[in-house]
Structure formats: structure tokens, C-alpha cells
Design a protein around this motif. Sequence first.
Motif, short mmCIF file in Angstrom:
data_model
loop_
_atom_site.label_atom_id
_atom_site.label_comp_id
_atom_site.label_asym_id
_atom_site.label_seq_id
_atom_site.Cartn_x
_atom_site.Cartn_y
_atom_site.Cartn_z
N ARG A 79 -0.72 3.80 -5.82
CA ARG A 79 0.34 3.84 -5.17
C ARG A 79 1.18 5.34 -5.24
O ARG A 79 1.63 5.54 -4.27
CB ARG A 79 1.15 3.06 -6.19
CG ARG A 79 1.02 1.51 -5.95
CD ARG A 79 1.84 0.61 -6.77
NE ARG A 79 1.48 -0.87 -6.53
CZ ARG A 79 2.09 -1.92 -7.34
NH1 ARG A 79 3.08 -1.60 -7.99
NH2 ARG A 79 1.60 -3.18 -6.85
N ARG A 91 -0.19 7.22 -2.62
CA ARG A 91 -0.06 6.78 -1.40
C ARG A 91 1.39 7.32 -0.96
O ARG A 91 1.84 7.76 0.10
CB ARG A 91 -0.16 5.40 -1.27
CG ARG A 91 0.26 4.64 0.25
CD ARG A 91 0.31 3.25 0.18
NE ARG A 91 -0.94 2.75 -0.48
CZ ARG A 91 -1.13 1.93 -1.45
NH1 ARG A 91 0.02 1.67 -2.00
NH2 ARG A 91 -2.29 1.49 -1.83
N ASP A 105 -4.28 1.18 -10.10
CA ASP A 105 -3.31 0.77 -9.18
C ASP A 105 -2.39 1.62 -8.92
O ASP A 105 -1.65 1.93 -8.00
CB ASP A 105 -3.04 -0.80 -9.35
CG ASP A 105 -2.23 -1.30 -8.32
OD1 ASP A 105 -2.10 -0.89 -7.23
OD2 ASP A 105 -1.69 -2.48 -8.54
#
Length: 369
Positions: free
Chosen positions: A199, A202, A195
Motif C-alpha cells: 500500500r 502504491r 500488504d
Amino acid sequence: MDLEKPPQQQSAEGCLTVAIRLPVRIVVFVLVVPVRMVWDALVVGGRFVRDTVLRPVGHALVRVAWAVLVWPWVMLWRHVLVPLGRGTAWLGRVLVVAPALWFHRYVLTPFGRGAARLPRAIGAGAAWVYGRVLTPVGHVLARLLKGAGYVLTAVGAGACMALVWFVGHVVVVPAGWLHRYVLTPLGHGVARLADCVARLVRVMLHAVGVALFWVLRVLLVLPALAVRRWVLTPVVGVLAVVGREIAAAIGHAWRVAGHFSLAVGRLLSTLFRWFFVQPVRWVYSTVLTPVGHVLRETVLRPAAEAARSAGRATRQALAAARESARQARADLRRMLLGDPGQPQAVTGREPEAGEARTLGSSTTALTKD
């Protein structure tokens, strides 16, 4: 209807009429006899030619046409095609139909009957084997297998219980401990790490996308907008105005050319009417029409009246000549054969107006007295 011919009344005539009539009748007789003889000769000659030339030639042509066109086909059909067809039918019947019937009667029919009986016999034997051999053997095997099944079921139940206990204590319990205390924490850590990495990726992609957007906007979009606004729009406007003016000029010139061509056409039509149509019309109305009227009044109508008068006189002369010829023939026949006897009056040929025709009366032609 009165069929009685009334006696001819002798009209009182003068000597001058009799004196003129006789020479006229003689002349007409002299003139008519050759014409009638020529006409009769022509009729006889025509009948002779018809009976001796035309009709035999027609019959000969019909026979020649029959002999050339019809008779060969009739002979071909009668003496070639019909015997050939009969011979072919006989050969087909002898070489194909009779062997086929014999093969069907003495080969296929016995073979078919035997083939039909063979499955019946095989079925009867198979039924006997099934009822007398296979069924008892099957019953014995079923009982043996049933007993063996009971034994195998008991042995299998014990083996399964032992196997379940062994797997439960040796495999399942360690696997549950390993899943609870090792794999679960490890999976949670890997999920959190993934995760965080997602992130970070992104955020990096967003930053790269924003940078590329501004770079493309500054390098491509803004110059393209400036070129469209400050270059293409004025140029297109100027070209549109030029094209619109050119189209308007073409339309105006087209309309002016139409008016000019209309004026030239009217001028040419006026000149044609002045130099050709009106002179022709003037010549027709002032020269040809009076000349035609004069010719009609002075030549055509008198000629037509003269032709009609000549035709009328000719018809009257021919009628008088025919009447004179008839009288001359009657006088000649009277001089040669004498006067014919007076006709006798015949009564009772028709019934009276008040009577009706019946089968019982004597007024019909069959029962008349």
C-alpha cells in the motif's frame, strides 16, 4: 444418238470465189507450213532435250544425292552400327547376363534356400528349448518367487506398520504443532507486513505518477498545444491557402494555354488549307481533271477502241487464216490422196426410245448381231 454422218452438201459458188480462194490458200499454206515446221521442231527439240538431257541429269542428281546423302548412312547403319550393336549385345549376354544367371542359379539360390532353412531350424531349436527347458525352470522360479513374496509381504507389512507409528508420533505430531503455533502466526504477520508495504509503495508511485503527469503536462503538452494552436495552425492555414491558390492558378493557366494552343492550331490549319490544300484542289479540279478528261476522250478511249478493233480484226484474220489453212490442207490431201469414200450408214447402234437395255435382249454391245 445418231452416229451416221450426213453427206456434205456442195454449195453453189461463183467463179470469183473460187478464183480468190485458191491464191489465198496457197499464200496461207506457204506461211503456215514454216510456222508449223518450226513448232514441230521446237516440240521435238524440247522432247529431245527432256529425254536426253533433263531426265538423265535428274536421274544423275538423284543418284548423286542418294550416293552423297543416303548411301553413307545406310552403309554406316548396315556395316557399322548393326554389327556393333550385335557385338555389344553378344558381349553383354556373355559377360553380364550369363555370369549373372550362373551366379543366381548356383550361388544365390542355394544360399537363399539355406538361409530360409536356417531360421526354421533355429526356430525349431528355440521352441524345443523353450518347451523343454525354460518352461519348467520358469514354473519352479515362479513358485519360489511366490513363496518369497508371501514372506516378504508379511515382513513388509509389519515393518510398514512400525514405520508408520514411528513417523506419526515422531514427525507428524511435532510438525503439526510447529505449523499451528509457530508458522501460521508468523505467516499472518508477514502477509500483513507485505500488504502494508505494498500500500505504501502504491501511494508513493501514485504520487510520483501524478507529479510526473503535471510536470510533463506543464513542460511539454501545454507548450505543444500552444505551438499547435497559435503557430502551426495559422502557418498550415496560410500554406494551404497558398497551395490552393497556386493549384487554381496552374489549372487556369493550363486551360488558357489550351485555348491558345487550339487557336494557334486552328490558325496553322487555316493557313495550311489556304496556301496548300486549296491551291492543290484548285489545280486538280480546274487543270488536271479537264486535261485528264481530254486525254481520256481524245487518246485513251480511241486507243482502247483501236486496240479492241485491231484485236478483233486480228482474231478474225487468224480465224480466216486457220479456216483457209484447213481448207488448203484438205484440198492438198484430196489432190494427193483422192476423195475419201462415202461413209456407210450404221444402223442398230442405239435402242429405240421405248426399249430398255436388258441382259436377254440383243441391244447391248456384246449381243448385237
